[in-house]
Design a protein around this motif. Structure first.
Motif, mmCIF file in Angstrom:
data_model
loop_
_atom_site.group_PDB
_atom_site.id
_atom_site.type_symbol
_atom_site.label_atom_id
_atom_site.label_comp_id
_atom_site.label_asym_id
_atom_site.label_seq_id
_atom_site.Cartn_x
_atom_site.Cartn_y
_atom_site.Cartn_z
ATOM 1 N N ILE A 159 0.960 -1.316 -0.005
ATOM 2 C CA ILE A 159 0.073 0.184 0.018
ATOM 3 C C ILE A 159 0.831 1.217 -0.014
ATOM 4 O O ILE A 159 1.806 1.409 0.927
ATOM 5 C CB ILE A 159 -0.844 0.077 0.976
ATOM 6 C CG1 ILE A 159 -1.767 -1.411 1.454
ATOM 7 C CG2 ILE A 159 -1.801 1.057 0.927
ATOM 8 C CD1 ILE A 159 -2.519 -1.623 0.134
ATOM 9 N N PRO A 160 0.764 1.995 -1.064
ATOM 10 C CA PRO A 160 1.670 3.123 -1.184
ATOM 11 C C PRO A 160 1.770 4.076 -0.039
ATOM 12 O O PRO A 160 0.693 4.410 0.562
ATOM 13 C CB PRO A 160 1.357 3.769 -2.450
ATOM 14 C CG PRO A 160 0.737 2.738 -3.065
ATOM 15 C CD PRO A 160 0.056 2.021 -2.087
ATOM 16 N N ALA A 161 2.786 4.790 0.316
ATOM 17 C CA ALA A 161 2.535 5.982 1.577
ATOM 18 C C ALA A 161 1.621 7.068 1.106
ATOM 19 O O ALA A 161 0.987 7.253 0.138
ATOM 20 C CB ALA A 161 3.780 6.677 1.526
ATOM 21 N N ARG A 162 0.836 7.460 2.201
ATOM 22 C CA ARG A 162 -0.105 8.590 2.135
ATOM 23 C C ARG A 162 0.553 9.869 2.495
ATOM 24 O O ARG A 162 1.169 9.943 3.474
ATOM 25 C CB ARG A 162 -1.370 8.434 2.891
ATOM 26 C CG ARG A 162 -2.160 9.476 2.913
ATOM 27 C CD ARG A 162 -3.604 9.148 3.735
ATOM 28 N NE ARG A 162 -3.335 8.779 4.951
ATOM 29 C CZ ARG A 162 -3.103 9.772 6.066
ATOM 30 N NH1 ARG A 162 -3.212 11.216 5.675
ATOM 31 N NH2 ARG A 162 -2.756 9.548 7.433
ATOM 32 N N LEU A 163 0.390 10.714 1.412
ATOM 33 C CA LEU A 163 1.181 12.058 1.634
ATOM 34 C C LEU A 163 0.199 13.059 2.314
ATOM 35 O O LEU A 163 -1.049 13.144 1.771
ATOM 36 C CB LEU A 163 1.761 12.403 0.562
ATOM 37 C CG LEU A 163 2.864 11.588 -0.179
ATOM 38 C CD1 LEU A 163 3.384 11.885 -1.580
ATOM 39 C CD2 LEU A 163 3.809 11.153 0.880
ATOM 40 N N ASP A 164 0.630 14.100 2.959
ATOM 41 C CA ASP A 164 -0.248 15.491 3.177
ATOM 42 C C ASP A 164 0.740 16.541 2.913
ATOM 43 O O ASP A 164 1.834 16.172 2.397
ATOM 44 C CB ASP A 164 -0.692 15.227 4.459
ATOM 45 C CG ASP A 164 0.212 15.236 5.801
ATOM 46 O OD1 ASP A 164 1.336 15.509 5.356
ATOM 47 O OD2 ASP A 164 -0.144 14.926 6.716
ATOM 48 N N ASP A 165 0.371 17.769 3.168
ATOM 49 C CA ASP A 165 0.936 19.043 3.296
ATOM 50 C C ASP A 165 2.506 18.954 3.949
ATOM 51 O O ASP A 165 3.113 19.635 3.393
ATOM 52 C CB ASP A 165 0.279 20.156 3.474
ATOM 53 C CG ASP A 165 -0.878 20.505 2.629
ATOM 54 O OD1 ASP A 165 -1.067 19.753 1.654
ATOM 55 O OD2 ASP A 165 -1.756 20.979 3.130
ATOM 56 N N GLN A 166 2.458 18.261 4.835
ATOM 57 C CA GLN A 166 3.774 17.937 5.731
ATOM 58 C C GLN A 166 4.720 16.898 5.250
ATOM 59 O O GLN A 166 5.752 16.709 5.772
ATOM 60 C CB GLN A 166 3.310 17.814 7.215
ATOM 61 C CG GLN A 166 2.956 19.047 7.907
ATOM 62 C CD GLN A 166 1.311 19.414 7.475
ATOM 63 O OE1 GLN A 166 0.418 18.584 7.446
ATOM 64 N NE2 GLN A 166 1.115 20.564 7.127
ATOM 65 N N GLY A 167 4.329 16.204 4.483
ATOM 66 C CA GLY A 167 4.978 15.152 3.718
ATOM 67 C C GLY A 167 4.518 13.611 3.908
ATOM 68 O O GLY A 167 3.040 13.818 3.505
ATOM 69 N N VAL A 168 5.032 12.822 4.532
ATOM 70 C CA VAL A 168 4.662 11.253 4.416
ATOM 71 C C VAL A 168 3.664 11.420 5.891
ATOM 72 O O VAL A 168 4.181 11.236 6.962
ATOM 73 C CB VAL A 168 5.819 10.557 4.835
ATOM 74 C CG1 VAL A 168 5.082 9.025 4.842
ATOM 75 C CG2 VAL A 168 6.623 10.334 3.398
ATOM 76 N N ALA A 169 2.501 11.121 5.682
ATOM 77 C CA ALA A 169 1.408 10.986 6.704
ATOM 78 C C ALA A 169 1.149 9.325 7.327
ATOM 79 O O ALA A 169 1.103 9.201 8.342
ATOM 80 C CB ALA A 169 0.101 11.593 6.380
ATOM 81 N N ARG A 170 1.467 8.779 6.315
ATOM 82 C CA ARG A 170 1.712 7.186 6.605
ATOM 83 C C ARG A 170 2.622 6.424 5.707
ATOM 84 O O ARG A 170 2.415 6.728 4.319
ATOM 85 C CB ARG A 170 0.235 6.764 6.437
ATOM 86 C CG ARG A 170 0.256 5.089 6.809
ATOM 87 C CD ARG A 170 -1.218 4.478 6.330
ATOM 88 N NE ARG A 170 -1.517 4.760 5.087
ATOM 89 C CZ ARG A 170 -1.118 4.110 3.730
ATOM 90 N NH1 ARG A 170 -0.248 3.571 3.807
ATOM 91 N NH2 ARG A 170 -1.991 4.794 2.873
ATOM 92 N N PRO A 171 3.448 5.861 5.990
ATOM 93 C CA PRO A 171 4.507 5.170 5.265
ATOM 94 C C PRO A 171 3.926 4.016 4.463
ATOM 95 O O PRO A 171 2.905 3.590 4.960
ATOM 96 C CB PRO A 171 5.596 4.724 6.094
ATOM 97 C CG PRO A 171 4.899 4.466 7.641
ATOM 98 C CD PRO A 171 3.714 5.514 7.635
ATOM 99 N N ALA A 172 4.629 3.581 3.274
ATOM 100 C CA ALA A 172 4.162 2.470 2.576
ATOM 101 C C ALA A 172 4.129 1.214 3.651
ATOM 102 O O ALA A 172 5.009 1.117 4.384
ATOM 103 C CB ALA A 172 4.913 2.465 1.447
#
Length: 272
Positions: A159-172
């Protein structure tokens, strides 16, 4: 045969508790039907505690009490948490494809059980399909043991990482689809039929296994159960496969379900 009538999910009778646990032990899921239709956020937590479910997984979009209110959301306040719900499919009226809950979690946060309680259904639609993940495993194994072996590889699905404005919100998160719990020998499944949030291992057998599993789910066979829950109904389950059809809301009485996700499995029924 999966449905148990209960007077009050918050205070089960011994016979009601036993009936629910027997069905979960046999089919990894049970449906309950009750006259309790109030908006009581404590209901799923109190029901879960009676069934041995104590370790609630409070995901980042859950309410402050760790229980998620599943309803259409148009909020977008730009911050973390419930304000961002509108960008996630469970909080829309769109259909949700086959999945197990928490497929993007690391192994240490496996979702082993869930409760889904209906306060109000949609005006139209909002049907859930349910399938025991053990039946999916058996069907694939009957097709070819090599398909099951491919989906048990530790790098079968990412499952790819989830990104937000601050960067990686949840790693892959990389892991198997099917795995056996080292503590109790039970079968666990992590899966999503979505195509934009998944990367399969790039080998022929894994691709064939993923395609076979997808075809099995879309075939809508006799191991798939469909239910449009009425007020006071709910699902108690280990982390079975499920989906949701799209729906149309009544603006004055919008669809509302409570969802609780647990790191525990349900207790075993009392010996008979």
């Amino acid at each position: 045969a999966l449905v148990v009538d209960v007077a009050d999910p918050r205070a089960l009778r011994a016979s009601e508790r036993q009936a629910l646990l027997e069905r979960v032990a046999q089919a990894n899921m049970a449906l309950y039907r009750s006259p309790v239709t109030a908006e009581d956020k404590a209901l799923p937590r109190r029901l879960g505690a009676q069934l041995g479910l104590l370790r609630l997984d409070a995901n980042w979009l859950a309410d402050d009490d760790g229980i998620s209110s599943i309803a259409v959301s148009d909020r977008s306040d730009g911050g973390d948490g419930p304000g961002e719900r509108a960008g996630f499919i469970p909080y829309t009226n769109r259909p949700i494809r086959w999945h197990t809950d928490g497929y993007y979690h690391p192994a240490a946060r496996r979702i082993r059980s869930m409760i889904l309680h209906c306060v109000r259904p949609a005006a139209e639609g909002g049907v859930n399909a349910l399938m025991d993940h053990e039946m999916a495993y058996i069907a694939l194994r009957d097709e070819s043991p090599a398909l099951v072996a491919a989906l048990m590889q530790p790098d079968a699905m990412t499952i790819p990482a989830r990104l937000d404005d601050q960067g990686v919100a949840r790693p892959a998160q990389t892991g198997p689809v099917f795995s056996v719990d080292a503590t109790d020998g039970t079968l666990h499944m992590r899966y999503t039929a979505r195509t934009r949030s998944i990367e399969w291992k790039d080998d022929a057998t894994t691709r064939a296994a993923a395609a076979c599993l997808s075809a099995l789910l879309e075939a809508d066979g006799d191991t798939v159960f469909r239910v449009r829950m009425a007020p006071g109904m709910g699902l108690v389950a280990h982390n079975v496969l499920h989906d949701r059809s799209g729906f149309t809301d009544d603006a004055s009485q919008p669809r509302l379900l409570y969802r609780a996700r647990y790191l525990d499995r349900c207790a075993a029924p009392e010996p008979q």
